[in-house]
Design a protein around this motif. Structure first.
Motif, PDB file in Angstrom:
ATOM      1  N   ALA A 188      75.002  89.405  27.295  1.00  0.00           N
ATOM      2  CA  ALA A 188      73.845  88.508  27.230  1.00  0.00           C
ATOM      3  C   ALA A 188      72.546  89.278  27.443  1.00  0.00           C
ATOM      4  N   ARG A 189      71.490  88.772  26.789  1.00  0.00           N
ATOM      5  CA  ARG A 189      70.153  89.332  26.955  1.00  0.00           C
ATOM      6  C   ARG A 189      69.214  88.219  27.419  1.00  0.00           C
ATOM      7  N   VAL A 190      68.146  88.587  28.071  1.00  0.00           N
ATOM      8  CA  VAL A 190      67.210  87.595  28.611  1.00  0.00           C
ATOM      9  C   VAL A 190      66.672  86.702  27.507  1.00  0.00           C
ATOM     10  N   GLU A 191      66.477  87.285  26.321  1.00  0.00           N
ATOM     11  CA  GLU A 191      65.920  86.481  25.226  1.00  0.00           C
ATOM     12  C   GLU A 191      66.880  85.410  24.719  1.00  0.00           C
ATOM     13  N   ASP A 192      68.146  85.437  25.189  1.00  0.00           N
ATOM     14  CA  ASP A 192      69.080  84.367  24.828  1.00  0.00           C
ATOM     15  C   ASP A 192      68.778  83.076  25.582  1.00  0.00           C
ATOM     16  N   HIS A 193      67.911  83.171  26.579  1.00  0.00           N
ATOM     17  CA  HIS A 193      67.639  82.017  27.445  1.00  0.00           C
ATOM     18  C   HIS A 193      67.250  80.780  26.649  1.00  0.00           C
ATOM     19  N   ASP A 194      66.342  80.931  25.705  1.00  0.00           N
ATOM     20  CA  ASP A 194      65.831  79.762  24.971  1.00  0.00           C
ATOM     21  C   ASP A 194      66.905  79.124  24.083  1.00  0.00           C
ATOM     22  N   ASP A 195      67.848  79.935  23.586  1.00  0.00           N
ATOM     23  CA  ASP A 195      68.930  79.371  22.768  1.00  0.00           C
ATOM     24  C   ASP A 195      69.934  78.604  23.627  1.00  0.00           C
ATOM     25  N   LEU A 196      70.167  79.095  24.845  1.00  0.00           N
ATOM     26  CA  LEU A 196      71.237  78.552  25.669  1.00  0.00           C
ATOM     27  C   LEU A 196      70.824  77.347  26.505  1.00  0.00           C
ATOM     28  N   MET A 197      69.561  77.277  26.907  1.00  0.00           N
ATOM     29  CA  MET A 197      69.157  76.194  27.814  1.00  0.00           C
ATOM     30  C   MET A 197      69.397  74.802  27.229  1.00  0.00           C
ATOM     31  N   PRO A 198      69.129  74.545  25.947  1.00  0.00           N
ATOM     32  CA  PRO A 198      69.420  73.204  25.425  1.00  0.00           C
ATOM     33  C   PRO A 198      70.903  72.830  25.543  1.00  0.00           C
ATOM     34  N   ILE A 199      71.791  73.827  25.411  1.00  0.00           N
ATOM     35  CA  ILE A 199      73.223  73.556  25.535  1.00  0.00           C
ATOM     36  C   ILE A 199      73.555  73.165  26.967  1.00  0.00           C
ATOM     37  N   PHE A 200      72.993  73.912  27.931  1.00  0.00           N
ATOM     38  CA  PHE A 200      73.239  73.585  29.334  1.00  0.00           C
ATOM     39  C   PHE A 200      72.688  72.204  29.684  1.00  0.00           C
ATOM     40  N   LEU A 201      71.474  71.947  29.266  1.00  0.00           N
ATOM     41  CA  LEU A 201      70.833  70.687  29.632  1.00  0.00           C
ATOM     42  C   LEU A 201      71.495  69.497  28.956  1.00  0.00           C
ATOM     43  N   HIS A 202      72.144  69.734  27.820  1.00  0.00           N
ATOM     44  CA  HIS A 202      72.859  68.649  27.148  1.00  0.00           C
ATOM     45  C   HIS A 202      74.006  68.139  28.015  1.00  0.00           C
ATOM     46  N   HIS A 203      74.603  69.057  28.804  1.00  0.00           N
ATOM     47  CA  HIS A 203      75.745  68.682  29.636  1.00  0.00           C
ATOM     48  C   HIS A 203      75.333  68.315  31.050  1.00  0.00           C
ATOM     49  N   ASP A 204      74.372  69.030  31.607  1.00  0.00           N
ATOM     50  CA  ASP A 204      74.067  68.817  33.019  1.00  0.00           C
ATOM     51  C   ASP A 204      72.689  69.387  33.343  1.00  0.00           C
ATOM     52  N   THR A 205      71.990  68.734  34.248  1.00  0.00           N
ATOM     53  CA  THR A 205      70.666  69.232  34.685  1.00  0.00           C
ATOM     54  C   THR A 205      70.704  69.694  36.132  1.00  0.00           C
ATOM     55  N   ILE A 206      71.893  69.658  36.758  1.00  0.00           N
ATOM     56  CA  ILE A 206      71.971  69.992  38.190  1.00  0.00           C
ATOM     57  C   ILE A 206      71.576  71.432  38.444  1.00  0.00           C
ATOM     58  N   LEU A 207      72.041  72.354  37.572  1.00  0.00           N
ATOM     59  CA  LEU A 207      71.719  73.769  37.778  1.00  0.00           C
ATOM     60  C   LEU A 207      70.215  74.002  37.720  1.00  0.00           C
ATOM     61  N   LYS A 208      69.570  73.374  36.768  1.00  0.00           N
ATOM     62  CA  LYS A 208      68.124  73.530  36.653  1.00  0.00           C
ATOM     63  C   LYS A 208      67.418  72.957  37.876  1.00  0.00           C
ATOM     64  N   GLU A 209      67.866  71.779  38.313  1.00  0.00           N
ATOM     65  CA  GLU A 209      67.239  71.144  39.475  1.00  0.00           C
ATOM     66  C   GLU A 209      67.482  71.935  40.746  1.00  0.00           C
ATOM     67  N   THR A 210      68.623  72.628  40.822  1.00  0.00           N
ATOM     68  CA  THR A 210      68.980  73.356  42.041  1.00  0.00           C
ATOM     69  C   THR A 210      68.351  74.740  42.089  1.00  0.00           C
ATOM     70  N   TYR A 211      68.423  75.463  40.956  1.00  0.00           N
ATOM     71  CA  TYR A 211      68.013  76.872  40.961  1.00  0.00           C
ATOM     72  C   TYR A 211      66.723  77.144  40.208  1.00  0.00           C
ATOM     73  N   GLY A 212      66.135  76.130  39.635  1.00  0.00           N
ATOM     74  CA  GLY A 212      64.877  76.334  38.932  1.00  0.00           C
ATOM     75  C   GLY A 212      65.057  76.436  37.433  1.00  0.00           C
ATOM     76  N   GLU A 213      63.926  76.390  36.735  1.00  0.00           N
ATOM     77  CA  GLU A 213      63.959  76.313  35.280  1.00  0.00           C
ATOM     78  C   GLU A 213      64.511  77.571  34.630  1.00  0.00           C
ATOM     79  N   TYR A 214      64.347  78.725  35.310  1.00  0.00           N
ATOM     80  CA  TYR A 214      64.738  79.995  34.691  1.00  0.00           C
ATOM     81  C   TYR A 214      65.975  80.600  35.369  1.00  0.00           C
TER      82      TYR A 214
END
Length: 1237
Positions: A188-214
């Motif tokens: 994985a590379r840091v620039e993959d972040h924008d591709d992957l976040m929609p997939i994560f958020l589609h399933h769950d927002t807990i990680l974002k709420e717990t550890y922050g947007e990035y």
């Protein structure tokens, strides 16, 4: 779902599903002459029966758009089905086709306008559904072109000759990479972040709420030697992510899970303690001999790494496993009755000393016998960790089927690790990735709310080869199964195969081995199924196959199946290859019951198979009890009418080899082995497309059906005719259900725990309470009979609970274990020779107990039947005629009967242990009886400890446990059913409870309500109309009771669910209907049938000195009297002098058939459907007559009969009935039909 556009611009939304039998008519309509030239003239039903995979495409209107059928061998007879691999590899060595990665298209049809789009959609779906698949071959005559549709997906490879036709055939191939390619995996590379976040958020927002947007970018940046992050990429876009870590808390895992089979996920070390000390062994610690040695493991694992690495580089299809198999521990088996369980447990103890020295136990903790742990020993591992874990995993749903593509790459990141593990909350549905992992069995005391899954590096190998065994395989097989209890039986069968290819009795025998890298990793032995007529007639095998399309020699009997657990995800592939190479279409595997001594009743030839969860359990069929002497030559064959062999049958066939099961890991805990609880478990277990991996039964005595009383016909307790010992043997619930032997003493709702026997904990997600009601120890009133009190002067103690010590000669009989205990005590204390027996109560069980005592040899003059004052004017028999005959029988036997007697004291108020005398008060004068044994059958109630558990858990209790119409208590996670419960007061129906209904039906309905939570194939439950939830459900199954009563009278009573009412009151009602009575109760020939005002059989009462087929008579309930050969008219004409004889006549055998109810539904469907154009259905005509929309010049009945005779309905009904008789001729040979006379 996909959208197809035709060349003319028309749009259709299409959906894919497995082909069903009702599709056949539409498939035939889509066949063109060109289709027949390409694929030949095909029998569609036969083709679908033998297909491994059949896909149908339909639109939103359920119209069939396309269909394709795939098998694992070529069509057109270009090769034999067991020998095509070498032919195709010679054709094009660039295509590395194997049975694992190849299928053949045997049929494709489509609506012309959308054929190209449909073809591509089906091909994509097939590659998605079968991850191991890489090539689809199509074989057509060489003079034929593929046409404009198939040519878009297939490429020509070459020509091959046919074995039977004098012409060549052209071979075409379709590659996976053109339709659903493997995923490209990279770090994985840091620039993959924008591709992957929609997939994560589609399933769950807990990680974002717990550890922050990035959090994801930070996780990627934090990679080091111990932590890695990888992504899968499609066209430059990251579509999946996996975070890995080599730090694993092995100490916690060792405490909670049985990792001994995997050597604790550690590398072998000389200081490892794998077995208990000799002192512990001498104390009987089990399984100590099962742990395999660790010698050479380092070298072996290194070889594996090299093999897997080379294969990954050389092969483009070495990264996937099929989607269908789902891993789990082998079927949990009840600890007290499972000798064969140890075989599978021991099988994997040495995966194979060639592959690894780790051992696998499939059932080590599946069987639970609380409160005592079966083994306190825990191995100690001192080697380094050999595992890394998946911390985070997410993938776009579109590419989820390719999840296993990650594994080759991630193992390359940890070259010194051999295991990949992942832990999941047990309510998480098993996604594609973990379906290829092995689920680890937790220890009994594990309280983690996580399931642990393990994948071994060697599982990546794709070179598995299934072939017929040879003599040179014997050493490898012997090494593989060396720790099995029945290894000698397997080796003997292998020897028979190598020497003669058949048994000494001539039964064909086949042995197959699974081979990887030249080493034997699996063995299977099958025989031809020689008892197929018995199977067809005694099991619902036709739920899964069209029997007539399978030749006799195509049915195989699986005797042994052993596969190295590293490759357990290839179990279905192994079974599929057995069918292909053995020229079989079906396999059967029986699970025999075990006697109380723990010995297998069947020959020891069967070893317990780890493939059990990949087979489907087959429901047993209810059998007709035939009057064989009366039928004579018209009786069924001996294969059909012989006594049941009594095994549970499991099955697979070609259609099921690529059919996935949905695994349900939710912890469903059932408390109480009552009829309701057993019926609930039976319904879940026999859902063939679901696999419930966490079913647990908590019961004081484990599962019923142990035949503790042997074959004795007389039982202490009456029967409800729901389940008997044979039924339990035919279900074999112990193969699917964990059994906790103990008593529920508390419920912790917050922690979702059940406390068993005050100390042990069982976790639950859904708790099902089915403890029922039990007879309780009566509490004496304490009245001093020397003062000559009467019942009126005595404080009634019915609501008081007895709290003193239970006397040793006092018995309350609630189950077979209690009966055995009482029987043993009676025989050991010479009660049959001398000694007074008091039977206290006024239920039907008092009568059956008295008859059992008489049958045991107790003299009637020593038996005292003491009936306490009734709580209702309704007696347990509720029929004065039968009661009069019973009183005469008791008087003739010398049994003394006391009425309206209340227990006053035991032993005149002194120490009641043991009871030497019992005093009673009556409405007139008290009396005292000497006592050697006291049986109590006072009114049933909820056990006090059970009540206390409910009360302490704050479950609403109002005389009984309060539930709503959907079985819920006041806790949404706790359901209850059966006599234990009552409906909430808001329903205003306290007179109706589950006690009013058939307990087996209650259990079925409870399971049906639960299945809505787990079964995705069910339609979503619709919201009930307003106020409908204020109504209680009404069930229609008959309420049954029966037994052998004093005088050796066989008694059966079948009635519709109802509020108890005296029989005289019922008969006085204007809408009572009529009754048909033959025989005399005192002569033991009494038979009564109540026909209600709708001419339906509503009540059946049999009272006979001769045994009768109760299971047959129960089927009469709910039948119309005209179905019973115009019973009312014949009775009125004096043509039915004896109903017992009447129902042994040949004409009525069809009424007792288990599929007669299906015939009734089919006929009902015919009459309610509109079969003729411009003419309403019979149902519609009846409605019009009722609403007076039709002016009739004749009686409505005559008019309906004339319409039936003159329209298409009569021939349709006639055809349906004749088809029923033809199809079931093996059960019903006493019927003639056109063509056989």
């Amino acid at each position: 779902m996909s959208v197809l556009t035709s060349p003319r611009g028309k749009v259709e939304v299409v959906h894919c599903r497995r082909t069903e039998s009702q599709d056949i008519y539409c498939i035939k309509n889509l066949i063109r002459k060109f289709t027949q030239k390409l694929f030949g003239s095909l029998n569609i039903i036969y083709l679908l029966e033998k297909a491994n995979l059949a896909i149908t495409l339909h639109n939103d209107h359920e119209e069939i758009m396309a269909q394709a059928t795939f098998l694992d061998y070529p069509n057109w007879n270009v090769t034999k089905q067991d020998d095509w691999v070498s032919v195709f590899q010679e054709l094009d060595s660039e295509i590395p086709c194997t049975p694992l990665n190849t299928l053949f298209m045997h049929l494709f049809v489509a609506v012309d306008e959308y054929s190209v789009g449909c073809c591509k959609e089906i091909i994509r779906t097939v590659f998605k559904a079968v991850p191991d698949l890489h090539f689809i071959f199509l074989i057509v005559p060489s003079y034929m072109s593929l046409g404009s549709t198939l040519i878009t997906v297939f490429n020509q490879v070459g020509n091959i000759p046919s074995l039977v036709y004098d012409e060549d055939f052209t071979v075409h191939v379709c590659h996976r990479h053109s339709h659903y390619p493997q995923l490209y995996i990279r770090k994985a590379r840091v620039e993959d972040h924008d591709d992957l976040m929609p997939i994560f958020l589609h399933h769950d927002t807990i990680l974002k709420e717990t550890y922050g947007e990035y959090f994801l970018a930070e996780l990627i940046e934090a990679q080091d030697e111990e932590n890695h992050a990888v992504v899968c990429e499609v066209e430059g876009v990251a579509v999946g992510f996996m975070s890995l870590c080599s730090r694993v808390n092995l100490q916690l895992l060792h405490e909670c899970f049985d990792l001994g089979p995997f050597h604790g996920l550690c590398t072998p070390h000389p200081s490892d303690v794998l077995e208990p000390s000799p002192e512990l062994s001498a104390q009987g610690i089990p399984d100590t001999e099962l742990r395999s040695s660790s010698q050479d493991s380092q070298k072996i694992v290194k070889e594996l790494r090299e093999t897997a690495s080379m294969e990954a580089k050389e092969s483009t299809q070495g990264k996937v496993t099929e989607e269908a198999p789902k891993e789990d521990a082998l079927a949990p088996v009840q600890s007290e009755s499972s000798s064969e369980a140890e075989d599978t447990e021991q099988l994997s103890q040495d995966y194979s000393t060639e592959f690894t020295a780790y051992s696998v136990s499939n059932t080590s903790s599946a069987s639970i016998s609380l409160p005592k742990e079966t083994s306190s020993f825990r191995p100690i591992y001192r080697g380094a960790s050999a595992a890394f874990c998946i911390q985070l995993f997410c993938i776009d749903e579109k590419y989820e089927a390719r999840s296993l593509d990650f594994m080759n790459f991630v193992f390359s990141l940890f070259p010194d690790k051999d295991f990949c593990i992942i832990s999941l909350p047990h309510l998480t549905p098993e996604f594609v990735l973990v379906q290829n992992f092995v689920k680890i069995v937790p220890f009994n005391n594990c309280t983690l709310d996580q399931d642990l899954y393990v994948f071994h590096r060697a599982g990546l190998l794709k070179t598995i080869n299934i072939r017929l065994a040879t003599v040179s395989d014997s050493p490898g097989v012997e090494n593989l199964i060396s720790t099995l209890m029945l290894n000698r039986s397997i080796l003997e069968d292998l020897k028979k195969y190598n020497e003669a290819r058949r048994d000494p009795d001539g039964t064909p025998l086949q042995a197959f081995v699974a081979e990887v890298a030249g080493q034997v990793v699996g063995i299977a032995v099958i025989r031809n199924e020689m008892d197929i007529e018995y199977i067809r007639s005694h099991y619902n095998i036709e739920d899964f196959i069209y029997f007539s399309h399978h030749q006799r020699e195509e049915h195989g009997h699986l005797y042994h199946f052993a596969l190295n657990p590293i490759f357990r995800h290839y179990t279905k592939f192994f079974l599929k290859e057995i069918l292909r190479l053995g020229f079989k279409s079906c396999l059967y595997y029986p699970v025999y019951p075990q006697s109380t001594e723990g010995k297998v009743q069947s020959p020891s030839a069967h070893s317990l198979t780890s493939a059990l969860h990949f087979l489907v359990p087959v429901r047993p069929r209810r059998q007709i009890v035939y009057p064989l002497e009366k039928l004579g030559i018209n009786a069924p064959s001996k294969e059909v009418s012989k006594d049941p062999l009594g095994y549970a049958l499991n099955h697979t066939n070609r259609k099921l080899t690529l059919e996935p099961k949905i695994t349900v890991n939710a912890k469903i805990v059932v408390v109480g082995a009552s009829t309701v609880g057993i019926s609930f478990l039976e319904t879940l277990v026999f859902c063939s497309h679901l696999k419930f991996s966490n079913l647990t039964l908590i019961s004081t005595h484990g599962l019923p059906g142990k035949k503790l009383l042997g074959t004795e016909q007389r039982k202490f307790l009456a029967s409800d005719h729901c389940f008997n010992d044979k039924d339990h043997a035919l279900m074999s619930l112990c193969s699917w259900v964990n059994v906790v032997v103990g008593k529920m003493t508390a419920i912790d709702r917050a922690a979702k725990q059940v406390i068993v026997s005050r100390e042990d904990i069982v976790l639950y997600d859904h708790l099902i309470l089915c403890t029922g009601q039990q007879y309780q120890v009566p509490c004496p009133t304490g009245a001093d009979i020397s003062q000559h009190p009467t019942n009126r002067e005595v404080a009634h103690s019915g609501l008081r609970r007895y709290t003193g010590p239970v006397p040793c000669n006092h018995f309350t009989l609630n189950n077979e274990e209690d009966c055995l205990k009482a029987l043993t005590w009676i025989r050991n204390n010479s009660i049959t020779a001398e000694g007074n027996v008091i039977v206290y109560g006024n239920t039907i069980d008092t009568y059956t107990t008295v008859e059992t005592l008489l049958n045991l040899g107790v003299r009637g003059s020593y038996i005292h039947l003491v009936q306490h004052p009734p709580t209702s004017i309704i007696t347990c028999i509720n029929n004065y005629t039968v009661e009069g005959a019973l009183e005469d029988a008791l008087r003739a036997a010398g049994v003394t009967v006391y009425h309206d007697a209340l227990l006053a004291q035991w032993n005149d108020g002194l120490d009641p242990n043991p009871i030497r005398s019992a005093s009673f008060t009556t409405p007139t004068k008290p009396f005292k009886l000497p006592c050697s044994v006291f049986f109590s059958f006072c009114e049933k109630n909820v056990d006090y400890e059970t009540f206390k558990a409910f009360n302490d858990a704050c479950l609403v209790y109002d005389g009984r446990l309060v539930i709503d119409s959907n079985f819920h208590t006041n806790d949404i996670a706790i359901r209850a059913a059966g006599p234990l419960t009552k409906f909430s007061n808001r329903y205003y129906c306290n007179e109706w409870t589950h006690s009013s209904f058939n307990s087996k039906e209650i259990g079925f309905q409870l399971a049906a309500a639960m299945l809505n939570l787990f079964d995705p194939t069910l339609e979503p439950a619709t919201e009930p109309p307003a106020d409908l939830d204020r109504l209680i459900p009404m069930y229609k199954g008959a309420k049954i009771k029966g037994g052998i009563l004093p005088g050796s009278y066989h008694y059966l009573h079948v009635a519709k669910p109802a509020i108890p009412t005296p029989l005289e009151v019922q008969m006085a009602q204007p809408d009572f209907g009529s009754e048909i009575v033959t025989g005399n109760a005192r002569h033991g020939t009494y038979f009564r049938i109540h026909i209600n005002k709708y001419k339906m059989v509503e009540t059946i009462t049999c009272f006979s000195r001769a045994p009768f087929p109760a299971s047959n008579y129960i089927r009469l309930f709910g039948q119309h009297e005209q179905v019973l050969n115009n019973l009312c008219a014949r009775y009125e004409d004096g043509l039915v002098p004896d109903l017992y004889s009447y129902f042994t006549e040949p004409w009525c055998m069809a009424l007792f058939h288990d599929r007669f109810i299906d015939l009734r539904k089919e006929l009902r469907q015919i009459l309610s459907s509109k079969e003729e154009e411009n003419f309403p259905s019979i149902d519609e005509i009846a409605r019009q007559i009722e609403d007076e929309e039709i002016n009739l010049r004749e009686k409505p009945r005559k008019y309906l009969e004339r319409v039936f005779q003159e329209t298409i309905y009569k021939p349709l009904v006639k055809k349906s009935i004749l088809d029923f008789l033809r199809y079931n001729h093996y059960h019903l040979p006493m019927y003639a039909w056109p063509g056989i006379i």
